[in-house]
Design a protein around this motif. Structure first.
Motif, PDB file in Angstrom:
ATOM      1  N   ALA A  15     -11.824  -2.966  -6.860  1.00 11.00           N
ATOM      2  CA  ALA A  15     -10.620  -3.784  -6.687  1.00 11.00           C
ATOM      3  C   ALA A  15      -9.393  -2.960  -6.315  1.00 11.00           C
ATOM      4  CB  ALA A  15     -10.357  -4.604  -7.949  1.00 11.00           C
ATOM      5  N   PRO A  16      -9.111  -1.822  -6.980  1.00 11.35           N
ATOM      6  CA  PRO A  16      -7.939  -1.048  -6.560  1.00 11.35           C
ATOM      7  C   PRO A  16      -8.082  -0.458  -5.165  1.00 11.35           C
ATOM      8  CG  PRO A  16      -9.153   0.095  -8.294  1.00 11.35           C
ATOM      9  CD  PRO A  16      -9.697  -1.288  -8.215  1.00 11.35           C
ATOM     10  N   VAL A  17      -9.322  -0.228  -4.720  1.00  9.64           N
ATOM     11  CA  VAL A  17      -9.519   0.263  -3.351  1.00  9.64           C
ATOM     12  C   VAL A  17      -9.065  -0.793  -2.357  1.00  9.64           C
ATOM     13  CG1 VAL A  17     -11.162   1.225  -1.702  1.00  9.64           C
ATOM     14  CG2 VAL A  17     -11.487   1.618  -4.159  1.00  9.64           C
ATOM     15  N   HIS A  18      -9.449  -2.044  -2.602  1.00 12.02           N
ATOM     16  CA  HIS A  18      -9.036  -3.127  -1.705  1.00 12.02           C
ATOM     17  C   HIS A  18      -7.521  -3.353  -1.787  1.00 12.02           C
ATOM     18  CE1 HIS A  18     -13.125  -4.046  -0.622  1.00 12.02           C
ATOM     19  NE2 HIS A  18     -13.470  -4.212  -1.888  1.00 12.02           N
ATOM     20  N   ASP A  19      -6.947  -3.177  -2.977  1.00 16.01           N
ATOM     21  CA  ASP A  19      -5.499  -3.292  -3.113  1.00 16.01           C
ATOM     22  C   ASP A  19      -4.802  -2.190  -2.323  1.00 16.01           C
ATOM     23  OD1 ASP A  19      -3.146  -4.555  -4.597  1.00 16.01           O
ATOM     24  OD2 ASP A  19      -2.922  -2.449  -5.166  1.00 16.01           O
ATOM     25  N   TYR A  20      -5.346  -0.981  -2.386  1.00 15.38           N
ATOM     26  CA  TYR A  20      -4.780   0.141  -1.627  1.00 15.38           C
ATOM     27  C   TYR A  20      -4.806  -0.138  -0.128  1.00 15.38           C
ATOM     28  CZ  TYR A  20      -4.710   4.742   0.640  1.00 15.38           C
ATOM     29  OH  TYR A  20      -4.437   5.806   1.471  1.00 15.38           O
ATOM     30  N   THR A  21      -5.948  -0.576   0.389  1.00 19.01           N
ATOM     31  CA  THR A  21      -6.051  -0.808   1.826  1.00 19.01           C
ATOM     32  C   THR A  21      -5.170  -1.970   2.275  1.00 19.01           C
ATOM     33  OG1 THR A  21      -8.016  -2.204   1.507  1.00 19.01           O
ATOM     34  CG2 THR A  21      -8.382   0.139   1.967  1.00 19.01           C
ATOM     35  N   ALA A  22      -4.927  -2.924   1.375  1.00 21.03           N
ATOM     36  CA  ALA A  22      -4.111  -4.083   1.734  1.00 21.03           C
ATOM     37  C   ALA A  22      -2.622  -3.765   1.743  1.00 21.03           C
ATOM     38  CB  ALA A  22      -4.385  -5.233   0.771  1.00 21.03           C
ATOM     39  N   THR A  23      -2.231  -2.691   1.068  1.00 14.54           N
ATOM     40  CA  THR A  23      -0.807  -2.401   0.909  1.00 14.54           C
ATOM     41  C   THR A  23      -0.389  -1.070   1.525  1.00 14.54           C
ATOM     42  OG1 THR A  23      -1.226  -1.406  -1.264  1.00 14.54           O
ATOM     43  CG2 THR A  23      -0.671  -3.748  -1.220  1.00 14.54           C
ATOM     44  N   THR A  24      -1.293  -0.395   2.202  1.00 11.22           N
ATOM     45  CA  THR A  24      -1.026   0.949   2.706  1.00 11.22           C
ATOM     46  C   THR A  24      -1.132   0.982   4.222  1.00 11.22           C
ATOM     47  OG1 THR A  24      -1.921   1.887   0.660  1.00 11.22           O
ATOM     48  CG2 THR A  24      -1.705   3.383   2.529  1.00 11.22           C
ATOM     49  N   ASP A  25      -0.285   1.770   4.849  1.00 10.25           N
ATOM     50  CA  ASP A  25      -0.316   1.915   6.303  1.00 10.25           C
ATOM     51  C   ASP A  25      -1.697   2.392   6.756  1.00 10.25           C
ATOM     52  OD1 ASP A  25       0.021   3.697   8.864  1.00 10.25           O
ATOM     53  OD2 ASP A  25       1.837   2.462   8.796  1.00 10.25           O
ATOM     54  N   PRO A  26      -2.249   1.796   7.804  1.00 13.34           N
ATOM     55  CA  PRO A  26      -3.591   2.182   8.272  1.00 13.34           C
ATOM     56  C   PRO A  26      -3.734   3.671   8.575  1.00 13.34           C
ATOM     57  CG  PRO A  26      -2.919   0.141   9.320  1.00 13.34           C
ATOM     58  CD  PRO A  26      -1.719   0.638   8.563  1.00 13.34           C
ATOM     59  N   GLN A  27      -2.665   4.321   9.023  1.00 13.51           N
ATOM     60  CA  GLN A  27      -2.753   5.752   9.311  1.00 13.51           C
ATOM     61  C   GLN A  27      -2.984   6.559   8.035  1.00 13.51           C
ATOM     62  OE1 GLN A  27       0.021   7.417  12.230  1.00 13.51           O
ATOM     63  NE2 GLN A  27       0.730   5.349  12.680  1.00 13.51           N
ATOM     64  N   LEU A  28      -2.378   6.113   6.918  1.00 14.68           N
ATOM     65  CA  LEU A  28      -2.602   6.796   5.654  1.00 14.68           C
ATOM     66  C   LEU A  28      -4.013   6.530   5.139  1.00 14.68           C
ATOM     67  CD1 LEU A  28       0.813   6.259   3.821  1.00 14.68           C
ATOM     68  CD2 LEU A  28      -0.006   8.298   5.012  1.00 14.68           C
ATOM     69  N   VAL A  29      -4.514   5.322   5.372  1.00 11.83           N
ATOM     70  CA  VAL A  29      -5.895   5.024   4.997  1.00 11.83           C
ATOM     71  C   VAL A  29      -6.842   5.947   5.763  1.00 11.83           C
ATOM     72  CG1 VAL A  29      -7.701   3.271   4.956  1.00 11.83           C
ATOM     73  CG2 VAL A  29      -5.335   2.626   4.452  1.00 11.83           C
ATOM     74  N   ALA A  30      -6.581   6.145   7.040  1.00 12.74           N
ATOM     75  CA  ALA A  30      -7.413   7.040   7.846  1.00 12.74           C
ATOM     76  C   ALA A  30      -7.310   8.472   7.344  1.00 12.74           C
ATOM     77  CB  ALA A  30      -6.988   6.952   9.314  1.00 12.74           C
ATOM     78  N   ARG A  31      -6.113   8.880   6.934  1.00 13.46           N
ATOM     79  CA  ARG A  31      -5.933  10.233   6.404  1.00 13.46           C
ATOM     80  C   ARG A  31      -6.716  10.406   5.113  1.00 13.46           C
ATOM     81  NH1 ARG A  31       0.141  11.788   5.937  1.00 13.46           N
ATOM     82  NH2 ARG A  31      -0.094  11.346   8.166  1.00 13.46           N
ATOM     83  N   LEU A  32      -6.656   9.398   4.239  1.00 11.11           N
ATOM     84  CA  LEU A  32      -7.423   9.458   2.997  1.00 11.11           C
ATOM     85  C   LEU A  32      -8.913   9.580   3.299  1.00 11.11           C
ATOM     86  CD1 LEU A  32      -7.854   9.157  -0.069  1.00 11.11           C
ATOM     87  CD2 LEU A  32      -7.784   6.672   0.265  1.00 11.11           C
TER      88      LEU A  32
END
Length: 229
Positions: free
Chosen positions: A151-168
């Motif tokens: 659940a927190p992973v989906h919350d992170y992806t829903a609230t975080t810039d896609p470029q930061l998701v790619a960096r992670l």
């Protein structure tokens, strides 16, 4: 009156980076032996920002030659060295030792060999987005906020810039590529801010791989597409 950010960075920006590497580490540098904290700074900086090493040496040496008095410290016009476990009378000599190590490293090309991170500072310097992610979404309060660890992973992806998701995602792949033993992965995750255990039946590395699978399936929401004219 506190110093403005631009002036602070010009005078003390890289000095502050070096001193930050000593958080939780002993300032036990000797003239013929750098501390584990300084080796971590050198190892990371040589391989990621080698051009700032000369700036660090200059800022530290200048500061050591002109230590601030109490008045200027109180006015915020100088960098206050945090408590590194040394008496105040020993700080100046210690700074000169650090500056000498930095100078020798640059002039003689003494580059610490690559390795896994060895200090808390180095883990966060090498994997900053993992640190933000685990520290922000997987603290000890996480079970009270989310029903399960996906659940927190989906919350992170829903609230975080896609470029930061790619960096992670890239940092997770790099962390897995280190090929650590499971206890070492557990330690790495704790150093990077995770305060809960991976869910059953995952091992630490298995859960990290599971994270990359979830994040790899993430698709950014760019809103409705153009309508047909």
């Amino acid at each position: 009156m506190s110093m403005k950010p631009l002036e602070f960075d010009r005078r003390y920006g890289e000095l502050d980076q070096v001193i930050s590497a000593y958080a939780g580490m002993p300032a036990d540098d000797e003239p013929d032996k750098p501390s584990a904290a300084l080796l971590a700074y050198l190892r990371h900086t040589w391989h990621h920002r080698p051009w700032v090493l000369a700036t660090a040496e200059q800022q530290i040496r200048t500061y050591a030659r002109n230590p601030p008095g109490r008045l200027r410290l109180s006015l915020g016009e100088f960098y206050p060295v945090p408590d590194v476990g040394l008496p105040e009378s020993a700080i100046q000599e210690w700074l000169f030792v650090i500056a000498d190590h930095l100078k020798r490293s640059v002039e003689e090309g003494e580059i610490p060999p690559t390795s896994i991170p060895r200090t808390h500072w180095e883990w966060h310097a090498r994997f900053p987005e993992i640190g933000q992610f685990l520290g922000g979404w997987f603290s000890q309060d996480m079970p009270d906020e989310f029903p399960h660890l996906d659940a927190p992973v989906h919350d992170y992806t829903a609230t975080t810039d896609p470029q930061l998701v790619a960096r992670l995602t890239g940092e997770l792949h790099e962390l897995l590529a280190l090929g650590l033993e499971e206890p070492e992965y557990a330690l790495a995750m704790a150093e990077l801010g995770m305060e809960v255990d991976p869910p059953h039946p995952y091992s630490p590395s298995g859960w990290l791989a599971h994270l990359t699978d979830i994040l790899g399936g993430f698709k950014a929401d760019y809103g409705p597409g153009p309508t047909a004219g």
